[in-house]
Design an enzyme around this catalytic site. Structure first.
Site, mmCIF file in Angstrom:
data_model
loop_
_atom_site.group_PDB
_atom_site.id
_atom_site.type_symbol
_atom_site.label_atom_id
_atom_site.label_comp_id
_atom_site.label_asym_id
_atom_site.label_seq_id
_atom_site.Cartn_x
_atom_site.Cartn_y
_atom_site.Cartn_z
ATOM 1 N N CYS A 2 -0.064 -19.784 -3.320
ATOM 2 C CA CYS A 2 -0.714 -21.017 -3.771
ATOM 3 C C CYS A 2 -0.567 -21.182 -5.270
ATOM 4 O O CYS A 2 -0.631 -20.222 -6.016
ATOM 5 C CB CYS A 2 -2.202 -20.971 -3.505
ATOM 6 S SG CYS A 2 -2.610 -21.041 -1.790
ATOM 7 N N ARG A 27 7.158 -20.481 -6.008
ATOM 8 C CA ARG A 27 6.265 -19.425 -5.523
ATOM 9 C C ARG A 27 6.154 -19.423 -4.001
ATOM 10 O O ARG A 27 5.651 -18.450 -3.434
ATOM 11 C CB ARG A 27 4.860 -19.631 -6.116
ATOM 12 C CG ARG A 27 4.821 -19.451 -7.613
ATOM 13 C CD ARG A 27 3.611 -20.128 -8.191
ATOM 14 N NE ARG A 27 2.373 -19.463 -7.839
ATOM 15 C CZ ARG A 27 1.737 -18.589 -8.611
ATOM 16 N NH1 ARG A 27 2.249 -18.250 -9.753
ATOM 17 N NH2 ARG A 27 0.602 -18.064 -8.235
ATOM 18 N N TRP A 74 -0.138 -22.030 0.295
ATOM 19 C CA TRP A 74 0.560 -21.086 1.183
ATOM 20 C C TRP A 74 -0.534 -20.602 2.138
ATOM 21 O O TRP A 74 -1.401 -19.825 1.762
ATOM 22 C CB TRP A 74 1.157 -19.946 0.373
ATOM 23 C CG TRP A 74 2.003 -19.009 1.176
ATOM 24 C CD1 TRP A 74 3.327 -19.152 1.485
ATOM 25 C CD2 TRP A 74 1.586 -17.774 1.778
ATOM 26 N NE1 TRP A 74 3.748 -18.100 2.240
ATOM 27 C CE2 TRP A 74 2.708 -17.234 2.442
ATOM 28 C CE3 TRP A 74 0.386 -17.085 1.837
ATOM 29 C CZ2 TRP A 74 2.666 -16.039 3.138
ATOM 30 C CZ3 TRP A 74 0.329 -15.887 2.538
ATOM 31 C CH2 TRP A 74 1.468 -15.385 3.182
ATOM 32 N N ASN A 98 -7.028 -20.554 -4.861
ATOM 33 C CA ASN A 98 -5.986 -19.566 -4.575
ATOM 34 C C ASN A 98 -6.710 -18.267 -4.208
ATOM 35 O O ASN A 98 -7.603 -17.834 -4.939
ATOM 36 C CB ASN A 98 -5.124 -19.360 -5.821
ATOM 37 C CG ASN A 98 -4.071 -18.261 -5.664
ATOM 38 O OD1 ASN A 98 -3.575 -17.752 -6.638
ATOM 39 N ND2 ASN A 98 -3.729 -17.902 -4.448
ATOM 40 N N GLY A 99 -6.347 -17.689 -3.067
ATOM 41 C CA GLY A 99 -6.968 -16.427 -2.672
ATOM 42 C C GLY A 99 -7.606 -16.537 -1.298
ATOM 43 O O GLY A 99 -7.269 -17.423 -0.510
ATOM 44 N N GLU A 481 16.786 -2.332 0.791
ATOM 45 C CA GLU A 481 16.736 -3.575 0.020
ATOM 46 C C GLU A 481 17.755 -4.586 0.577
ATOM 47 O O GLU A 481 17.470 -5.781 0.659
ATOM 48 C CB GLU A 481 17.003 -3.271 -1.462
ATOM 49 C CG GLU A 481 17.082 -4.463 -2.379
ATOM 50 C CD GLU A 481 15.835 -5.345 -2.406
ATOM 51 O OE1 GLU A 481 14.790 -4.957 -1.871
ATOM 52 O OE2 GLU A 481 15.948 -6.462 -2.934
ATOM 53 N N LYS A 485 16.736 -8.259 2.025
ATOM 54 C CA LYS A 485 17.339 -9.500 1.524
ATOM 55 C C LYS A 485 17.849 -10.347 2.680
ATOM 56 O O LYS A 485 17.627 -11.541 2.736
ATOM 57 C CB LYS A 485 18.519 -9.176 0.631
ATOM 58 C CG LYS A 485 18.599 -9.258 -0.832
ATOM 59 C CD LYS A 485 17.606 -9.790 -1.729
ATOM 60 C CE LYS A 485 16.221 -9.330 -1.476
ATOM 61 N NZ LYS A 485 15.343 -9.153 -2.560
ATOM 62 N N GLU A 488 14.936 -11.861 4.590
ATOM 63 C CA GLU A 488 14.197 -12.870 3.836
ATOM 64 C C GLU A 488 14.879 -14.227 3.845
ATOM 65 O O GLU A 488 14.227 -15.244 4.036
ATOM 66 C CB GLU A 488 14.075 -12.441 2.355
ATOM 67 C CG GLU A 488 13.051 -11.380 2.096
ATOM 68 C CD GLU A 488 13.014 -10.992 0.616
ATOM 69 O OE1 GLU A 488 11.913 -10.932 0.074
ATOM 70 O OE2 GLU A 488 14.075 -10.746 0.006
ATOM 71 N N HIS A 504 18.900 9.617 16.153
ATOM 72 C CA HIS A 504 17.528 9.825 16.640
ATOM 73 C C HIS A 504 16.918 8.532 17.156
ATOM 74 O O HIS A 504 15.699 8.419 17.257
ATOM 75 C CB HIS A 504 16.667 10.431 15.531
ATOM 76 C CG HIS A 504 17.141 11.789 15.108
ATOM 77 N ND1 HIS A 504 16.950 12.912 15.874
ATOM 78 C CD2 HIS A 504 17.857 12.177 14.030
ATOM 79 C CE1 HIS A 504 17.512 13.946 15.273
ATOM 80 N NE2 HIS A 504 18.077 13.530 14.150
ATOM 81 N N LYS A 603 6.708 -16.231 -3.765
ATOM 82 C CA LYS A 603 7.307 -15.437 -4.831
ATOM 83 C C LYS A 603 6.317 -14.432 -5.398
ATOM 84 O O LYS A 603 6.584 -13.244 -5.477
ATOM 85 C CB LYS A 603 7.788 -16.384 -5.939
ATOM 86 C CG LYS A 603 8.438 -15.682 -7.124
ATOM 87 C CD LYS A 603 9.799 -15.160 -6.759
ATOM 88 C CE LYS A 603 10.450 -14.364 -7.851
ATOM 89 N NZ LYS A 603 11.497 -13.483 -7.293
#
Ligand code: HGA
Length: 608
Positions: A2, A27, A74, A98-99, A481, A485, A488, A504, A603
């Site tokens: 947010c 964001r 968000w 926000n929160g 990573e 990526k 995402e 395994h 973000k």
């Protein structure tokens, strides 16, 4: 996550609010809204989807005012619908938030019993009703806000306006980021200073528990104890923060290409004569790094992967034991911290809610805390004993690229400084690794030149549903990573495994429809890794291998090899990250996803 923007001035501030929201788009969000006070009433506009939809609706309806609040949401509680979009309203009060309000269910029941009618599923809507309820008990607007906030549990930042008091905008910072922007005859609030750069470059960074009253020509701040407090204002060089895509199609691609320059900035002034300047980490760094017997790294997402690489480095190069853990787990479990633990937190924004909470939880038990961060004015930097700023420059793409590689460079500098202070690193080895770091920008350019070759094979991933990434040693977190990526931005399920674990379990998944990407520089484990790759090939798995000449991985049907420049083993994880970024980027472009703002992601992860 947010974004909040608020403004009070003499002009119509709707354009300031909307431009501010546009600058917060990076964001990540799913709806947007604003409320202004006009003619003694709240005028509100809210739209699901992009800020552009809000801008169109606002211009069509002609909403205008000299005081207002705006928000990109968000969603945490309730779907991204118009009814759930902020600002939320109760009579003459409108609030952006926000929160998360953790006790919203109990408050909602209490307020419903008082007769308040809820029109959304959000946790936020309790806030305007609670302020309204407190106002009815007497006292002024700010007193009512204080009493309401005292009843809220959780982490939040709030912006509040009241139709009957158009001369002041109130705000609260309690666990979520918020800054004040100072103008001439106008003042502002925002979750991120970037939103306000078109209107000011003077900011006040707030502390947890601050209450703020913005008037056109005055800003008053009360600290958590209720005392009026003068917080210093900081003037920023606005050009440093300016950011545009330039000729690149996406911010992410621009940021991938910025890595050679960003790494140079991370190193600038931090190394000289083949040595790391230990005071680059802060004045007490030399003492702390000598005393540390253990390093605990805490981070989330991409930053966690940077920490994971550093774990290998701390033990192999600095001779200090190191654990790494995701902050959201660490903060809630009972932990035993070995004596003289140096706490290292990593966050691009310095506002990552879980990392901040983990720092606060464990700080008093640690020898000291050090953060690696890209934003010098962030909460994490202010609350850590020592800070190292990566100077990656603003990162707008939600999928982190240059922030990650510069974090790795910063962590390697920390490892070298620690190794020297512990007496476990020779001057020759330090000089050698510093030279490798200095050579990275040129090697990065060579890897970026592989872009077209990587773009050509990206199409082979476009119709796949799963991908496996393999690495060994410090290249395992690089594989993690790479998988993150791809997930995402291309929405393809991807998993990373240390290649030795293949047999395994994950080998059961391998067939011609599950591409396997491997990072395979020549190192002590290359022969082991090559055997693992043969295990994949024997099950008809199609391999994409990034390897240097010395690794001697042969291309053959089913094995595509991308020739990487030779690089010393110590810094190889930094270099091998880049082709995986390019691969994800091109797969996402082929799939037509929203590369810079992938669905459901944010973000700066300011909620837990
Ligand atoms: N909980 C609120 C605000 C969410 C938020 O801050 N996201 O970053 C909601 O769901 O509307």
């Amino acid at each position: 996550m947010c974004g909040i923007v608020g403004a009070i001035g003499e002009r119509n501030i709707t354009d300031v609010l909307i431009e501010g929201l546009r600058r917060l788009e990076y964001r990540g969000y799913d709806s947007a809204g604003l409320a202004v006070v006009h003619g003694g009433a709240i005028e509100r506009e809210r739209q699901p989807g992009k800020v552009q939809a809000l801008a169109d609706a606002t211009h069509a309806s002609g909403v205008s005012g000299q005081i207002g609040i705006a928000h990109t949401r968000w969603a945490t509680h309730g779907a991204p619908t118009q009814d759930n979009a902020h600002p939320h309203q109760s009579g003459d009060i409108a609030v952006v938030h926000n929160g998360i309000i953790e006790n919203y269910e109990a408050l909602r029941e209490q307020l419903q019993a008082e007769g308040y009618v809820f029109t959304s599923q959000t946790d936020t809507e309790v806030v305007p009703h609670l302020i309204q309820s407190e106002l009815k008990k007497g006292g002024d607007f700010m007193a009512a806000v204080r009493r309401a906030v005292a009843q809220l549990h959780g982490a939040f930042a709030l912006g509040i306006v009241r139709a009957t008091e158009p001369q002041r905008l109130l705000a609260v910072r309690q666990g979520s980021p918020l800054v004040v922007g100072l103008g001439i005859g106008e003042n502002f609030i925002s979750s991120d200073q970037l939103a306000l750069l078109p209107v000011t470059n003077r900011f006040i960074y707030l502390e947890e528990g601050d209450f703020i009253e913005l008037k056109r020509d005055q800003v008053t701040i009360w600290d958590a104890s209720g005392a009026v407090i003068a917080r210093p204002s900081v003037e920023l060089d606005a050009t440093v923060h300016a950011s545009s895509k330039g000729t690149y199609k996406h911010y992410m691609l621009k940021e991938i290409y910025e890595q050679p320059a960003a790494i140079q900035r991370t190193l600038a002034g931090r190394v000289s004569n083949g040595q790391v300047a230990i005071d680059a980490f802060g004045p007490q760094a030399a003492e702390l790094l000598s005393k540390a017997k253990h390093v605990q790294i805490l981070a989330c997402g991409t930053s966690y992967h940077a920490g994971y690489v550093a774990k290998y480095w701390f033990e192999a190069i600095a001779g200090v034991s190191c654990h790494v853990e995701v902050a959201s787990e660490f903060r809630y479990r009972t932990t035993v911290l070995p004596a003289d633990t140096l706490l290292v937190t990593i966050s691009q924004s310095g506002e990552t809610a879980d990392t901040l909470a983990a720092l606060r939880e464990v700080k008093s038990r640690a020898l000291g805390s050090l953060c690696i961060c890209n934003v010098p004015t962030s909460t994490l930097v202010r609350e850590s004993d020592l800070a190292f700023i990566t100077h990656a420059g603003p990162e707008i793409g939600v999928a982190s690229t240059k922030a990650f590689t510069t974090q790795l460079v910063a962590l390697m500098l920390l490892v070298l400084a620690t190794g020297r202070r512990q007496g476990n690193l020779t001057a020759e080895r330090e000089r050698d690794i510093v030279a490798q770091l200095a050579g990275l920008p040129t090697l990065c350019d060579e890897v970026l030149a592989m872009d077209q070759a990587i773009e050509r094979i990206a199409a082979e991933f476009g119709d796949k549903h799963h991908t496996l990434f393999l690495g060994r040693g410090a290249q395992y977190p690089v594989a993690m990573e790479g998988a993150l990526k791809l997930k995402e931005i291309s929405y393809i399920h991807a998993e990373a495994y240390p290649a030795g674990e293949l047999k395994h379990g994950p080998l059961a998944l391998v067939d011609q429809d599950m591409p396997v990407v491997a990072v395979a520089p020549k190192n002590d484990l290359i022969d082991k890794l090559k055997s693992n790759l043969q295990e994949v090939r024997a099950r008809a798995g199609v391999l994409y291998v990034f390897a240097d000449h010395a690794a001697d991985v042969r291309a053959e049907p089913g094995i595509k090899v991308f020739s990487m420049p030779s690089v010393a083993d110590e810094v190889a994880p930094i270099l091998y990250t880049i082709p995986l970024q390019l691969l994800s980027y091109h797969v996402a472009v082929i799939k037509g996803t929203d590369v810079d703002q992938p669905r459901n992601l944010a973000k700066s992860v300011t909620v837990e």
